[in-house]
Motif scaffolding. Structure first.
Motif, PDB file in Angstrom:
ATOM      1  N   TYR A   1      -1.751  -6.812  14.583  1.00 43.06           N
ATOM      2  CA  TYR A   1      -2.196  -6.931  13.259  1.00 43.06           C
ATOM      3  C   TYR A   1      -1.240  -7.656  12.297  1.00 43.06           C
ATOM      4  O   TYR A   1      -1.431  -8.474  11.478  1.00 43.06           O
ATOM      5  N   ARG A   2       0.011  -7.320  12.711  1.00 40.66           N
ATOM      6  CA  ARG A   2       1.135  -8.103  12.137  1.00 40.66           C
ATOM      7  C   ARG A   2       1.173  -9.451  12.239  1.00 40.66           C
ATOM      8  O   ARG A   2       1.202 -10.473  11.427  1.00 40.66           O
ATOM      9  N   VAL A   3       0.960 -10.041  13.673  1.00 37.36           N
ATOM     10  CA  VAL A   3       0.909 -11.403  13.872  1.00 37.36           C
ATOM     11  C   VAL A   3      -0.424 -11.998  13.240  1.00 37.36           C
ATOM     12  O   VAL A   3      -0.422 -12.957  13.097  1.00 37.36           O
ATOM     13  N   LEU A   4      -1.645 -11.348  13.288  1.00 37.81           N
ATOM     14  CA  LEU A   4      -2.621 -11.844  12.918  1.00 37.81           C
ATOM     15  C   LEU A   4      -2.460 -12.137  11.357  1.00 37.81           C
ATOM     16  O   LEU A   4      -2.866 -13.196  10.772  1.00 37.81           O
ATOM     17  N   ARG A   5      -2.015 -11.209  10.687  1.00 38.11           N
ATOM     18  CA  ARG A   5      -1.724 -11.457   8.989  1.00 38.11           C
ATOM     19  C   ARG A   5      -0.823 -12.546   9.108  1.00 38.11           C
ATOM     20  O   ARG A   5      -1.011 -13.462   7.853  1.00 38.11           O
ATOM     21  N   GLU A   6       0.335 -12.538   9.573  1.00 39.65           N
ATOM     22  CA  GLU A   6       1.409 -13.657   9.370  1.00 39.65           C
ATOM     23  C   GLU A   6       0.795 -15.166   9.771  1.00 39.65           C
ATOM     24  O   GLU A   6       0.949 -15.986   9.327  1.00 39.65           O
ATOM     25  N   ALA A   7      -0.082 -15.128  10.814  1.00 42.12           N
ATOM     26  CA  ALA A   7      -0.802 -16.347  11.311  1.00 42.12           C
ATOM     27  C   ALA A   7      -1.545 -17.093  10.018  1.00 42.12           C
ATOM     28  O   ALA A   7      -1.513 -18.169   9.932  1.00 42.12           O
ATOM     29  N   THR A   8      -2.125 -16.282   9.249  1.00 40.92           N
ATOM     30  CA  THR A   8      -2.989 -16.682   8.147  1.00 40.92           C
ATOM     31  C   THR A   8      -2.157 -17.088   6.934  1.00 40.92           C
ATOM     32  O   THR A   8      -2.282 -17.880   6.243  1.00 40.92           O
ATOM     33  N   GLU A   9      -1.311 -15.734   6.718  1.00 42.03           N
ATOM     34  CA  GLU A   9      -0.640 -16.016   5.568  1.00 42.03           C
ATOM     35  C   GLU A   9       0.300 -17.273   5.466  1.00 42.03           C
ATOM     36  O   GLU A   9       0.700 -17.862   4.500  1.00 42.03           O
ATOM     37  N   ARG A  10       1.006 -17.602   6.755  1.00 42.85           N
ATOM     38  CA  ARG A  10       1.817 -18.525   6.834  1.00 42.85           C
ATOM     39  C   ARG A  10       1.116 -19.949   6.457  1.00 42.85           C
ATOM     40  O   ARG A  10       1.697 -20.946   6.194  1.00 42.85           O
ATOM     41  N   GLU A  11      -0.375 -20.121   6.543  1.00 43.56           N
ATOM     42  CA  GLU A  11      -0.906 -21.175   6.126  1.00 43.56           C
ATOM     43  C   GLU A  11      -1.427 -20.932   4.608  1.00 43.56           C
ATOM     44  O   GLU A  11      -1.945 -22.209   4.067  1.00 43.56           O
ATOM     45  N   GLY A  12      -0.911 -20.045   3.793  1.00 43.08           N
ATOM     46  CA  GLY A  12      -1.193 -19.970   2.588  1.00 43.08           C
ATOM     47  C   GLY A  12      -2.344 -18.918   2.240  1.00 43.08           C
ATOM     48  O   GLY A  12      -2.514 -18.801   0.957  1.00 43.08           O
ATOM     49  N   ALA A  13      -2.865 -18.364   2.981  1.00 44.56           N
ATOM     50  CA  ALA A  13      -4.021 -17.315   2.782  1.00 44.56           C
ATOM     51  C   ALA A  13      -3.505 -16.121   2.012  1.00 44.56           C
ATOM     52  O   ALA A  13      -2.621 -15.641   2.355  1.00 44.56           O
ATOM     53  N   ASP A  14      -4.292 -15.727   1.021  1.00 47.30           N
ATOM     54  CA  ASP A  14      -3.811 -14.537   0.342  1.00 47.30           C
ATOM     55  C   ASP A  14      -5.113 -13.723  -0.088  1.00 47.30           C
ATOM     56  O   ASP A  14      -6.327 -14.109  -0.482  1.00 47.30           O
ATOM     57  N   TYR A  15      -5.210 -12.366   0.609  1.00 48.44           N
ATOM     58  CA  TYR A  15      -6.109 -11.353   0.713  1.00 48.44           C
ATOM     59  C   TYR A  15      -5.878 -10.028   0.513  1.00 48.44           C
ATOM     60  O   TYR A  15      -4.677  -9.872   0.942  1.00 48.44           O
ATOM     61  N   SER A  16      -6.878  -9.063   0.413  1.00 49.10           N
ATOM     62  CA  SER A  16      -6.476  -7.766   0.096  1.00 49.10           C
ATOM     63  C   SER A  16      -6.192  -6.982   1.482  1.00 49.10           C
ATOM     64  O   SER A  16      -6.913  -7.534   2.456  1.00 49.10           O
ATOM     65  N   GLU A  17      -5.631  -5.905   1.270  1.00 48.00           N
ATOM     66  CA  GLU A  17      -5.731  -5.039   2.532  1.00 48.00           C
ATOM     67  C   GLU A  17      -7.006  -4.605   3.205  1.00 48.00           C
ATOM     68  O   GLU A  17      -7.430  -4.552   4.193  1.00 48.00           O
ATOM     69  N   GLU A  18      -7.966  -4.271   1.881  1.00 49.12           N
ATOM     70  CA  GLU A  18      -9.310  -3.873   2.240  1.00 49.12           C
ATOM     71  C   GLU A  18     -10.144  -5.155   3.294  1.00 49.12           C
ATOM     72  O   GLU A  18     -10.700  -4.874   4.091  1.00 49.12           O
ATOM     73  N   VAL A  19      -9.847  -6.496   2.617  1.00 49.57           N
ATOM     74  CA  VAL A  19     -10.554  -7.534   3.389  1.00 49.57           C
ATOM     75  C   VAL A  19      -9.887  -7.550   4.756  1.00 49.57           C
ATOM     76  O   VAL A  19     -10.690  -7.817   5.798  1.00 49.57           O
ATOM     77  N   PHE A  20      -8.557  -7.556   4.752  1.00 45.81           N
ATOM     78  CA  PHE A  20      -7.959  -7.728   6.243  1.00 45.81           C
ATOM     79  C   PHE A  20      -8.600  -6.403   7.121  1.00 45.81           C
ATOM     80  O   PHE A  20      -8.879  -6.656   8.400  1.00 45.81           O
ATOM     81  N   GLN A  21      -8.822  -5.316   6.706  1.00 46.00           N
ATOM     82  CA  GLN A  21      -9.248  -4.125   7.607  1.00 46.00           C
ATOM     83  C   GLN A  21     -10.577  -4.423   8.090  1.00 46.00           C
ATOM     84  O   GLN A  21     -10.826  -4.037   9.293  1.00 46.00           O
ATOM     85  N   LYS A  22     -11.308  -5.191   7.519  1.00 47.31           N
ATOM     86  CA  LYS A  22     -12.860  -5.484   7.822  1.00 47.31           C
ATOM     87  C   LYS A  22     -12.589  -6.405   9.186  1.00 47.31           C
ATOM     88  O   LYS A  22     -13.846  -6.585  10.234  1.00 47.31           O
TER      89      LYS A  22
END
Length: 230
Positions: free
Chosen positions: A21-42
């Motif tokens: 989950y750390r790597v998944l989040r970093e893979a998207t955020e490093r491209e500039g994605a911005d979303y909530s924890e609630e969205v991520f948990q889905k």
């Protein structure tokens, strides 16, 4: 009687310290994605290639083929390096539970949103093998659709030759795991080794909630004893 038990991997049977989950989040955020924890948990528990695409879009990024591929390749490389340096390990009591189920004649299937290459890396580092620790494993890139679709469970059933859906339990730690089990019309079991509470699982419609997969053999034995006693 239960003929097949299907288990999610990360957070359900293996402890990989939430690295995926750390790597998944970093893979998207490093491209500039911005979303909530609630969205991520889905998107926890879903097929990772698909999760990256959707998290990028939900995070406000125009998902071109180049952007998606760059995020995917970074995810794959980072996760492989992480798992190689600090391998995942079985959660407490899991290996004994899987062994007990197989000794009773219950087939054990593993399903995951990982690709085959990542799943095989995990199995090799933990010393797990089909025919020994489990009977079959199906990965997210081997089915038409990952969770919450029922395809992973259906493929496990087809592979081991179990057709009675009432004889199948599917166990996981995420909302996607429960939804997938319900879509497959099998018994949905939630375990508290991930990020969801009993109340969360109840809201998702899980048939049963356990502290851990380690508790499943005893629970199934109690249920079958109760049936025979009637």
């Amino acid at each position: 009687m239960t003929e097949l038990a299907v288990f999610d991997m990360a957070g359900t049977t293996i402890d990989e310290r939430d690295e995926v989950y750390r790597v998944l989040r970093e893979a998207t955020e490093r491209e500039g994605a911005d979303y909530s924890e609630e969205v991520f948990q889905k998107w926890m528990g879903t097929e990772k290639h698909w999760a990256i695409e959707n998290l990028l879009r939900l995070g406000g990024i125009e998902v071109t083929e180049e952007v998606h591929e760059r995020a995917w390749q970074w995810f794959r490389g980072e996760l492989r390096e992480t798992y190689t340096k600090n391998p995942p390990r079985p959660l407490p009591g899991i290996e004994e539970a899987l062994s007990t189920l197989r000794e009773r004649g219950i087939k054990v299937g593993l399903t995951t949103g990982f690709s085959r290459e990542i799943a095989d890396l995990i199995f090799s580092t933990m010393g797990w093998a089909p025919g020994e620790t489990f009977d079959v494993a199906v990965t997210g890139d081997e089915v038409p659709a990952g969770r919450p679709a029922p395809d992973l469970i259906n493929k496990v059933m087809d592979t081991v030759g179990v057709t009675d859906r009432a004889a199948v339990v599917s166990v996981g730690d995420t909302s996607a795991d429960v939804e997938s089990a319900l879509n497959a019309e099998v018994t949905a079991v939630g375990v508290l080794t991930g990020h969801l509470s009993r109340e969360d699982f109840a809201a998702e419609g899980a048939h049963l909630v356990l502290d851990s997969v380690a508790d499943l053999p005893a629970v199934l034995a109690e249920q079958e004893t109760a049936v025979f006693a009637k």
